[in-house]
Design an enzyme around this catalytic site. Structure first.
Site, PDB file in Angstrom:
ATOM      1  N   PRO A   2      42.512  69.750  -1.276  1.00 14.06           N
ATOM      2  CA  PRO A   2      42.245  70.646  -2.282  1.00 14.06           C
ATOM      3  C   PRO A   2      40.979  70.286  -3.085  1.00 14.06           C
ATOM      4  O   PRO A   2      41.319  69.187  -3.812  1.00 14.06           O
ATOM      5  CB  PRO A   2      43.320  71.173  -2.905  1.00 14.06           C
ATOM      6  N   GLU A   3      40.109  71.334  -3.356  1.00  9.52           N
ATOM      7  CA  GLU A   3      39.134  71.094  -4.324  1.00  9.52           C
ATOM      8  C   GLU A   3      39.399  71.527  -5.629  1.00  9.52           C
ATOM      9  O   GLU A   3      40.569  72.231  -5.735  1.00  9.52           O
ATOM     10  CB  GLU A   3      37.717  71.593  -3.835  1.00  9.52           C
ATOM     11  N   LYS A  52      40.904  67.190  -9.692  1.00 13.37           N
ATOM     12  CA  LYS A  52      41.972  67.282  -8.692  1.00 13.37           C
ATOM     13  C   LYS A  52      43.250  66.875  -9.355  1.00 13.37           C
ATOM     14  O   LYS A  52      44.228  66.547  -8.490  1.00 13.37           O
ATOM     15  CB  LYS A  52      41.597  66.592  -7.546  1.00 13.37           C
ATOM     16  N   ARG A 122      38.904  57.919 -16.565  1.00 15.00           N
ATOM     17  CA  ARG A 122      38.184  57.310 -15.329  1.00 15.00           C
ATOM     18  C   ARG A 122      37.575  58.518 -14.417  1.00 15.00           C
ATOM     19  O   ARG A 122      36.654  58.287 -13.549  1.00 15.00           O
ATOM     20  CB  ARG A 122      39.200  56.735 -14.145  1.00 15.00           C
ATOM     21  N   ASN A 163      34.330  68.177  -0.288  1.00 14.37           N
ATOM     22  CA  ASN A 163      33.375  68.205   0.782  1.00 14.37           C
ATOM     23  C   ASN A 163      32.670  69.518   0.873  1.00 14.37           C
ATOM     24  O   ASN A 163      31.573  69.599   1.386  1.00 14.37           O
ATOM     25  CB  ASN A 163      34.167  67.947   2.163  1.00 14.37           C
ATOM     26  N   ARG A 254      33.469  61.071   4.522  1.00 12.07           N
ATOM     27  CA  ARG A 254      33.517  62.511   5.044  1.00 12.07           C
ATOM     28  C   ARG A 254      32.463  62.666   5.434  1.00 12.07           C
ATOM     29  O   ARG A 254      31.437  62.279   5.223  1.00 12.07           O
ATOM     30  CB  ARG A 254      34.004  63.402   3.685  1.00 12.07           C
TER      31      ARG A 254
END
Length: 265
Positions: A2-3, A52, A122, A163, A254
């Site tokens: 999932p984006e 995410k 991060r 992606n 990817r």
């Protein structure tokens, strides 16, 4: 995977159902049982999305953390009778009339408050958050010789881009995915930030990744854009704007998609 728009939709939609409620937390599968017991019956203050990642802020002061990864999925069931647990059900959140089940996440933990800050430290800025600012993104890109297609997928550079949005944002602006970060002018990177931000916001609103303008498809105003036609280059064989074939590259493990004509090197 999932984006970012999906994660923000989950935080918003699930929050409407269980924020401010005493939540029964369990782990039918058992892998999350010890952590679930620490917050079972606690009141959920709110659910926070960052990139995410999802963070559950409990009134105990502890923080739940979920990263869906490739296989994580939520299921929401409404009704007085919760469904019978089936399969590898990692976490169940239940309030009267609503049951939220989570299966297959990469991460699902309950942690002290500083764990949330460690994770966020991060990450790069999230374009969907009110505190998201492009300046850290711009600075990191301009210092790197890596390709922009690589940098956009790096969550330490910008959080929430996956992606599909990578391919579509670069296409809209005509940027080749292998163009080095050091070659970008600040104005180009601000345009990229704004393009990604606009696409993500549209995804939160609609629940779909649609990046194509309906006028380019010849659709009437208000006519729904089919999912298969909603993107310029991602998983297409032929570019939507020109007759050239889409080129596929492996970037960040990817498959990246671009048009060699519309996005010259």
């Amino acid at each position: 995977m999932p984006e970012g728009h999906t994660i923000h939709r989950i935080a918003r939609n699930h929050g409407k159902l269980i924020n401010g409620c005493a939540v029964a937390v369990s782990s039918p599968q058992g892998r999350f049982a010890d952590d679930a017991a620490r917050v079972d019956g606690a009141v959920l203050d709110h659910i926070e999305a960052y990139g995410k990642h999802l963070f559950y802020h409990w009134d105990t002061g502890e923080i739940g953390h979920v990263h869906l990864g490739l296989f994580g999925k939520y299921t929401v069931t409404k009704g007085d009778e919760p469904p019978e647990p089936r399969g590898a059900l990692r976490m169940r959140l239940a309030v009267p009339g609503v049951t939220i089940d989570l299966r297959g996440p990469t991460a699902c933990t309950v942690d002290p408050p500083d764990a949330r800050d460690t994770i966020v430290a991060r990450l790069g800025p999230d374009p969907l958050r009110r505190d998201g600012r492009p300046e850290p993104f711009i600075a990191k890109v301009q210092r790197s010789k890596r390709g922009i297609g690589d940098l956009l997928m790096d969550q330490a550079i910008i959080a929430g881009v996956g992606n599909v949005y990578r391919a579509e944002a670069l296409f809209v602006l005509g940027f080749h995915p292998q163009r080095a970060g050091t070659s970008f002018h600040e104005s180009e990177l601000r345009a990229l930030w704004n393009t990604v931000q606009g696409m993500l916001r549209a995804g939160v609103k609609s629940g779909r990744i649609i990046t194509v303008d309906r006028e380019e498809l010849g659709l009437a105003p208000g006519q729904r854009i089919p999912n298969r036609e909603g993107r310029y280059v991602y998983k297409r064989q032929i570019c939507l704007r020109c007759p050239d074939e889409i080129v596929r590259l492996e970037i960040q493990n990817r498959t990246s998609y671009h048009c060699p004509t519309c996005q010259p090197r």
